[in-house]
Design a protein around this motif. Structure first.
Motif, PDB file in Angstrom:
ATOM      1  N   MET A   1       0.815  -1.192   0.000  1.00 48.50           N
ATOM      2  CA  MET A   1       0.000   0.000   0.000  1.00 48.50           C
ATOM      3  C   MET A   1       0.864   1.263   0.000  1.00 48.50           C
ATOM      4  N   THR A   2       2.002   1.189   0.663  1.00 48.00           N
ATOM      5  CA  THR A   2       2.876   2.355   0.735  1.00 48.00           C
ATOM      6  C   THR A   2       3.309   2.806  -0.659  1.00 48.00           C
ATOM      7  N   GLU A   3       3.597   1.861  -1.533  1.00 41.81           N
ATOM      8  CA  GLU A   3       4.024   2.218  -2.895  1.00 41.81           C
ATOM      9  C   GLU A   3       2.922   2.964  -3.635  1.00 41.81           C
ATOM     10  N   LYS A   4       1.693   2.523  -3.461  1.00 42.46           N
ATOM     11  CA  LYS A   4       0.568   3.191  -4.119  1.00 42.46           C
ATOM     12  C   LYS A   4       0.364   4.595  -3.562  1.00 42.46           C
ATOM     13  N   LEU A   5       0.516   4.737  -2.263  1.00 38.08           N
ATOM     14  CA  LEU A   5       0.385   6.056  -1.644  1.00 38.08           C
ATOM     15  C   LEU A   5       1.504   6.986  -2.107  1.00 38.08           C
ATOM     16  N   GLU A   6       2.712   6.461  -2.221  1.00 40.13           N
ATOM     17  CA  GLU A   6       3.829   7.279  -2.693  1.00 40.13           C
ATOM     18  C   GLU A   6       3.622   7.705  -4.145  1.00 40.13           C
ATOM     19  N   ALA A   7       3.059   6.812  -4.954  1.00 46.71           N
ATOM     20  CA  ALA A   7       2.766   7.158  -6.347  1.00 46.71           C
ATOM     21  C   ALA A   7       1.689   8.234  -6.409  1.00 46.71           C
ATOM     22  N   LEU A   8       0.677   8.113  -5.561  1.00 45.16           N
ATOM     23  CA  LEU A   8      -0.367   9.133  -5.496  1.00 45.16           C
ATOM     24  C   LEU A   8       0.212  10.474  -5.074  1.00 45.16           C
ATOM     25  N   ARG A   9       1.076  10.456  -4.061  1.00 41.93           N
ATOM     26  CA  ARG A   9       1.714  11.688  -3.602  1.00 41.93           C
ATOM     27  C   ARG A   9       2.489  12.351  -4.739  1.00 41.93           C
ATOM     28  N   VAL A  43      -3.252  20.298   1.169  1.00 42.01           N
ATOM     29  CA  VAL A  43      -3.902  19.573   2.261  1.00 42.01           C
ATOM     30  C   VAL A  43      -3.946  18.080   1.940  1.00 42.01           C
ATOM     31  N   THR A  44      -4.275  17.746   0.711  1.00 45.04           N
ATOM     32  CA  THR A  44      -4.353  16.348   0.315  1.00 45.04           C
ATOM     33  C   THR A  44      -2.984  15.680   0.365  1.00 45.04           C
ATOM     34  N   GLU A  49       0.745  11.945   3.016  1.00 43.07           N
ATOM     35  CA  GLU A  49       2.017  11.759   3.730  1.00 43.07           C
ATOM     36  C   GLU A  49       1.778  11.181   5.120  1.00 43.07           C
ATOM     37  N   THR A  50       0.722  11.605   5.783  1.00 43.40           N
ATOM     38  CA  THR A  50       0.374  11.046   7.094  1.00 43.40           C
ATOM     39  C   THR A  50       0.072   9.564   6.975  1.00 43.40           C
ATOM     40  N   MET A  51      -0.679   9.210   5.941  1.00 43.56           N
ATOM     41  CA  MET A  51      -0.990   7.795   5.735  1.00 43.56           C
ATOM     42  C   MET A  51       0.264   6.980   5.442  1.00 43.56           C
ATOM     43  N   ILE A  52       1.174   7.556   4.673  1.00 45.95           N
ATOM     44  CA  ILE A  52       2.441   6.867   4.385  1.00 45.95           C
ATOM     45  C   ILE A  52       3.201   6.628   5.682  1.00 45.95           C
TER      46      ILE A  52
END
Length: 58
Positions: A1-9, A43-44, A49-52
């Motif tokens: 999941m971290t990889e997907k969040l980093e890609a979104l960021r 903000v998003t 980043e908090t979720m990561i």
């Protein structure tokens, strides 16, 4: 999941930078709509980043 969040960021940061560049190139004060989009993206990005960080501490 971290990889997907980093890609979104990364996508969010890119979108925000493009808006900021466009505002700078326009040579005028950005519209309220543009400023709102930039702020909303900030903000998003912070939320992602908090979720990561949370994913990494699990």
């Amino acid at each position: 999941m971290t990889e997907k969040l980093e890609a979104l960021r990364a996508r969010l940061v890119l979108a925000q930078r493009e808006l900021i560049k466009a505002a700078a190139e326009a040579g005028t004060v950005p519209s309220d709509n543009a400023l709102r989009k930039i702020a909303d993206l900030e903000v998003t990005i912070g939320a992602v980043e908090t979720m990561i960080d949370e994913e990494r501490t699990r």
